[in-house]
Every structure is written in structure tokens, then in C-alpha cells.
Design a protein around this motif. Sequence first.
Motif, short mmCIF file in Angstrom:
data_model
loop_
_atom_site.label_atom_id
_atom_site.label_comp_id
_atom_site.label_asym_id
_atom_site.label_seq_id
_atom_site.Cartn_x
_atom_site.Cartn_y
_atom_site.Cartn_z
N MET A 1 -57.77 15.84 42.50
CA MET A 1 -56.91 15.35 41.42
C MET A 1 -56.04 14.20 41.90
SD MET A 1 -55.68 18.79 39.47
CE MET A 1 -54.18 18.04 38.82
N VAL A 4 -49.17 12.62 39.90
CA VAL A 4 -48.48 11.97 38.80
C VAL A 4 -48.02 10.59 39.28
CG1 VAL A 4 -47.67 14.14 37.80
CG2 VAL A 4 -46.22 12.93 39.44
N MET A 27 -38.18 12.35 46.46
CA MET A 27 -38.64 13.24 47.52
C MET A 27 -38.92 12.42 48.77
SD MET A 27 -41.42 15.93 46.09
CE MET A 27 -41.00 17.06 44.78
N MET A 38 -49.84 18.73 47.85
CA MET A 38 -49.05 19.19 46.69
C MET A 38 -48.96 18.11 45.62
SD MET A 38 -45.99 21.42 48.29
CE MET A 38 -46.36 22.96 49.12
N LEU A 41 -52.44 17.91 43.88
CA LEU A 41 -52.65 19.07 43.01
C LEU A 41 -51.63 19.12 41.88
CD1 LEU A 41 -53.42 21.69 45.79
CD2 LEU A 41 -55.05 20.72 44.20
N ARG A 42 -50.75 18.15 41.86
CA ARG A 42 -49.68 18.06 40.84
C ARG A 42 -48.77 19.28 40.85
NH1 ARG A 42 -51.38 14.21 35.81
NH2 ARG A 42 -52.39 12.66 37.11
N LEU A 43 -48.62 19.87 42.02
CA LEU A 43 -47.62 20.92 42.15
C LEU A 43 -46.27 20.28 42.40
CD1 LEU A 43 -49.66 23.41 44.34
CD2 LEU A 43 -49.07 23.66 41.94
N ALA A 44 -46.27 19.13 43.09
CA ALA A 44 -45.05 18.33 43.27
C ALA A 44 -45.17 17.13 42.33
CB ALA A 44 -44.91 17.88 44.71
N ARG A 45 -44.10 16.86 41.58
CA ARG A 45 -44.14 15.80 40.56
C ARG A 45 -42.92 14.90 40.69
NH1 ARG A 45 -45.42 20.76 36.38
NH2 ARG A 45 -47.20 21.48 37.56
N MET B 266 -42.33 22.30 44.80
CA MET B 266 -43.29 22.59 43.73
C MET B 266 -42.60 22.95 42.42
SD MET B 266 -45.96 24.86 45.96
CE MET B 266 -44.76 25.59 47.04
N ARG B 267 -43.23 22.54 41.33
CA ARG B 267 -42.74 22.86 40.00
C ARG B 267 -43.90 23.37 39.18
NH1 ARG B 267 -39.07 21.93 42.41
NH2 ARG B 267 -37.23 20.65 42.14
N ALA B 268 -43.61 24.29 38.30
CA ALA B 268 -44.65 24.72 37.37
C ALA B 268 -43.99 25.03 36.04
CB ALA B 268 -45.39 25.94 37.91
N ARG B 269 -44.68 24.68 34.96
CA ARG B 269 -44.19 24.97 33.61
C ARG B 269 -45.33 25.64 32.86
NH1 ARG B 269 -43.92 22.24 28.66
NH2 ARG B 269 -41.98 22.54 27.53
N ASP B 292 -50.06 26.26 33.58
CA ASP B 292 -49.35 25.04 33.95
C ASP B 292 -50.37 23.92 33.86
OD1 ASP B 292 -47.38 23.29 35.05
OD2 ASP B 292 -48.43 23.44 36.95
N ALA B 294 -50.34 20.68 34.20
CA ALA B 294 -50.41 19.60 35.18
C ALA B 294 -51.19 20.00 36.42
CB ALA B 294 -49.00 19.15 35.56
N SER B 295 -51.08 21.25 36.85
CA SER B 295 -51.76 21.66 38.07
C SER B 295 -52.93 22.59 37.80
CB SER B 295 -50.78 22.37 39.02
OG SER B 295 -50.44 23.64 38.52
N THR B 297 -52.87 25.59 37.00
CA THR B 297 -52.61 26.92 37.54
C THR B 297 -52.43 27.89 36.37
OG1 THR B 297 -51.55 26.07 39.53
CG2 THR B 297 -51.00 28.32 38.89
#
Lengths: 260, 390
Positions: A1, A4, A27, A38, A41-45, B266-269, B292, B294-295, B297
Amino acid sequence: MKPVAFDIAAPASLAEAAALLAQPGAMAMAGGQSLGPMLNLRLARPELIVRLNAIPGLAGVAEDADAVTIGALVTHAAIADGRAPDPGMGVLARAAEGIAYRAVRNRGTIGGSLCHADPAADWPTVLTALGASVLTSSGRRIAMTDFIAGAFRTVLARGELVASVRIPRLPADAGWGYAKACRKPGEFAHAMAAALTDGARTRLVIGATGGKPVLLHDADATEQGARDAALAAGLDPVAAHIQSVMARRALQQASEGARA
Amino acid sequence: MSLVTLRVNGEDVRADIPPRTHLADFLREHRLLTGTHLGCEHGVCGACTLLIEGAPARSCIAYAAACDGASVTTIEGLEHDPVMEALRAAFTAEHALQCGYCTPGMLVTARDIVLRLPDADADRIRLELAGNLCRCTGYAGIVRAIQRVLREGVPAVPRTLTRLAPLGTLSRDEGEGLSPPPSPSPASREREGPVAVGDGRVRANEVRAGGNTELTQTLRLSLPPDQVWAALQDPALIASCIPGAAIASVQDGRIEGTMEAALGPMRARFAGAATVRYGTDRTGTIEGEGQDRASATRLSGSARFAVLPDGASGSVLEIVLAYILRGPLAQFARGAVVQDFAAEIAYLFARNLEARMQGRAAAPAASLGLFALLWRVLRRRLARLLGREP
């Protein structure tokens, strides 16, 4: 992936970096070997990546009679190759060469790994056992035992960065042990232990518990002590058992080293 | 956009690219150097391995803009490299490739092995190859090919290609004279701010079965069971007590909305829906799932709850949480990390419920951000280590 969309900045000093990192959504990135996945994988945005590798003076080393100091941007590979000074018995090189894969070690940094504070990372556990401390961009010296606050969390203030790590030299009669359990070499560890002993006193640290490294002293620095600490940290009995086995191996290596 | 200067295979290249462009995409899409392959695109498979400043690196997690000024060598740039010529011949002779997808990365790693570890045996070669996945060969041919080059002699390469710049020396007063960081951010203030801590007992017993993580929470409420049970008949009230949740709609026991969580960087919505069902004897379940986007998940789970009497006028709310986290987030938020958060969410839910039933407003969802959550998690870990129930 793909990550962002974010902006990127390359400050030339720690003070400039601190100002940039005060912005919301900013960041810091050192080697980017943990943040990169991260991001992808879009876990960090983040909105802004502040890359630190343009700041001079962070990739050096120093030593004195009591300790060696490693700059935050020194890579795992440089440490594994013995290009950084050794506090004794090659402890840093031994830990560094087991981190992820060579291609990752070539980019990943000791300071970045500490600040990322992944519970499964090697440096938080190893450096806690060695009694190291970090020197931050605001001049604070923070003992490793106080530095990691929990999973992926440190006590650094926003904009505060690690400049270097100071590792005390090992006593001449010390023994060192380090063991970790990974399903495949280079993968995230699911248990780890580091032990430092001079025969009389022992420090045992267990890591990869899901939280901050757990430091056990002397009478508690045993296989059973590691199991109890792992259970107290919320691990299930199987995970706690693997932790205790890693502790046994680390303690055995350390006691053999101390006798030699 | 970001203006980037790179030296690619000996040629100076300038480009104006989005900062999120990783090096592999830049090389493939902008320079048409398609020898660099992309497999997992998150630093695990090794297919995209190339040389940055002469050292192997993952080009999928190195962003081109973060490599500004660096020298990059791709598989194409190693066409006439004598070591690579020897390795290519050995890969052919030993059948070290089948589909060829991993081969560019394998060759770059193999070149590093033969140059850096001239005495490597088969075990060491396999260890060094751990970061490059091959799904065809079972590695046997690759290991033999590398052994063959080591046995037949590694051709000499110019020192400039082997990179061993000495580390600099840190100045004595490293870090001094720098301005202190900005005053506490809203985030750290929030962390230090008052967090309502009840004296409810939290007990988490993790049981794993079929990928489910299950934990039990027992929370004491200073309200009679009938009153707690009556309040639980209102799904809207239940929804409003879930920390981090924003409710879009509540209809016939079905709750739709989002729930936000954060863990370090990490962020998740999670957007999704949950359904509340009531059983007999003051028991019920909430089942829900969310994604979520965006990821990609997915989180699915259920909460079985029961209201039991406790003493003369109190009650115990027992919650059994079972959940499965699937997708990228699950790789990082491993075992005990997520367990703590789930326990925390159940704890805050009960505290909010108590507050609502006593006529106080539940703390607004926004202020129950994960900074507060994290702080509570840390406190509980500490308490456990000290042998106290929080």
C-alpha cells in the motif's frame, strides 16, 4: 500500500527539528525502518515527516573511562560491524547483529529504535539491562529504566529527541547474556531476556511483554522471577513460559561469562 | 511536492515528487527501472532490496525524498559488476530461481553476503537470507549458488562500492545549549490531567481459542442490580458509554457509528455496527464489527454482560470481551498490548455507565482519547508489578 500524503522536512539542527515537531500531525523519522511499514500500511497517518538524517553530529560516537556514547543516528549495522566503541565483551555488537535483517540494520538507528519503543525491539531491553541512559535534545539525561513508558511510548516531551545513548563500561568480571525467541530470524521477538551479572549482583530484563521492559534484581533475577513477572504483566502461561526459558538462557550465558 | 536529487546508477537525477513516493516506486515509475520488484511493500519480503550508499536497503520503506542526495544502485546498475556477473552465472548453474520475482533482491543480498562474509557456511547463508522470501526454490539452489561463488573466489570490487565510512566523533557537549522543547503539548497535558479512577476491580484473564482473544472484567457499581439492569435496556445509553465512540444512529438495538483508537504512532478509526441483545437473568450480549478503512484492519467482537447483586445495595457488572483483530494493525498491536486496551475500554465503559446512572454525564468521548487510556494502562501495569489491584 501507499502511505497517506504527507509533507517532508529536513531540519539542519535539533532545535529546528523540535520546532517542526511541535506542529500537530508531525512525526520524526530516523532510519524509518519501523515507521516505514506503518506508513505504508496506513497505520501511521502523519501530516508532516521530519526526517532527522540531515542533522549533523548525531551519527558519531565518543568514549571516556566510564562509558561509551553512541549517537542516535548510528545504525544497527555500524554497531554490529564493531564500528562503534564497545562497552565490554562486544555486547552491543551481539545485540545489533540480531536485529531484523541486514538491509534493515543498514538503515535503522539505535535512537530511532528507542524512541519507537516497540515492546519487541532489542535495544530497549538490552540497554535497560546495561544500565544505559539517553541524552535528549533538551539536555535531559534519562535512565533507560525511566525512558520507556509503555508500548510505543516514551517519556519524551513533544519535540524532544534522543541525541545519544550513554552505556557504562561493563566491570571486568561481568558476565552478559542475551536470548530472544522469534518464529523466524529477524521477525518480531515474542520473548526476550538480557542478563548482566558480576557473580554477586545480577540484573535481568525481560522484554517483548507488550509493555515496557521489566527489570528484575538479584534474588528476583531468576527463571521463576521472569515467569512471575511475565504473568504479572498479563501474559498467558505459554508466553510466560517462553519468557522464563529466554531468562534461563540469558542467565546461563551471563553466569558462564562471569566465571570465565 | 518535494524536489529530490539522487545519484541513480551513476547518473544524477532530479525530480519533483510527492514526499510519500517510496524509492522503489520512484525508480520504477519515474525512471522505468523495473528490475526492482515490489512484493509486500512493507519491508518484509526483500524483493525490493537495492543498494543505498553501497549498502543493501529496502526501497519500499525508504522514501525517495528522505534519501535526498544519496547514491542508489539498482540491479540494472550492477549489470557489469564482476561480483554480480559471477552470481548470475552461479544462480543459473544452480537453478537458484524459478519465477524470478525475488531474484533482484536475492542477488543484491547475495552480493552483500559474499563481499561481507567470505567464510559464510550454508547455515550462515540461510540466516542472512532470512530477510528475502522465495516461494519457488526452497532456497536450496540459492544457497548453493552463493556457496559456489564463495568457493570459486569472489571477484574484487572497487573499495568505493563496499562503503565503510568511519563514524564521526560526538562533540563533548552534545545536546547542550539547545533550546528546550516547547512547553507541554495538549497531548501531554491531557496525559497528566485528571483521569477519573474508580475503585472498581479489573480482572483480565486472557484465553485464546481459534484466534479469539477473550478477557473477563468484573466491575463493582454502587447501584442496585435492578437499577443497573433497567438502565442497560437502553441501547442508546450503552452506546454513549463506549469510550472513543461516536454514535451515528441507534435503532432497534442496532448501533452504528465509529470508534477511534490510537497506539503510539498508530491510529485506527473503526466504522461499523453493533447489536445489543438481552437474555434472561439480567444477561445480554453486544456483538459488533468494524473496519478501519485506511489500513483495511477489521475488528470483530462480542461482549457478554451480566448484572449480579453485590452486598446489600451494590451490584457487579461482569463483562466477557471476545475479539479478533485482523489485518495490518494486528501485526503491531500484538497480544498483551491489545489486551490492555480492551480491558481499559471495558473498564471505562462501566465507569461511564455508573456516571450516567447516577445522573452525571459520561465523560465526553473525545476526552477519553487514547492518551488518557494509555495513562490508565500504564498505571494498571505499574500496580500489577507492585502487586496491588488498581
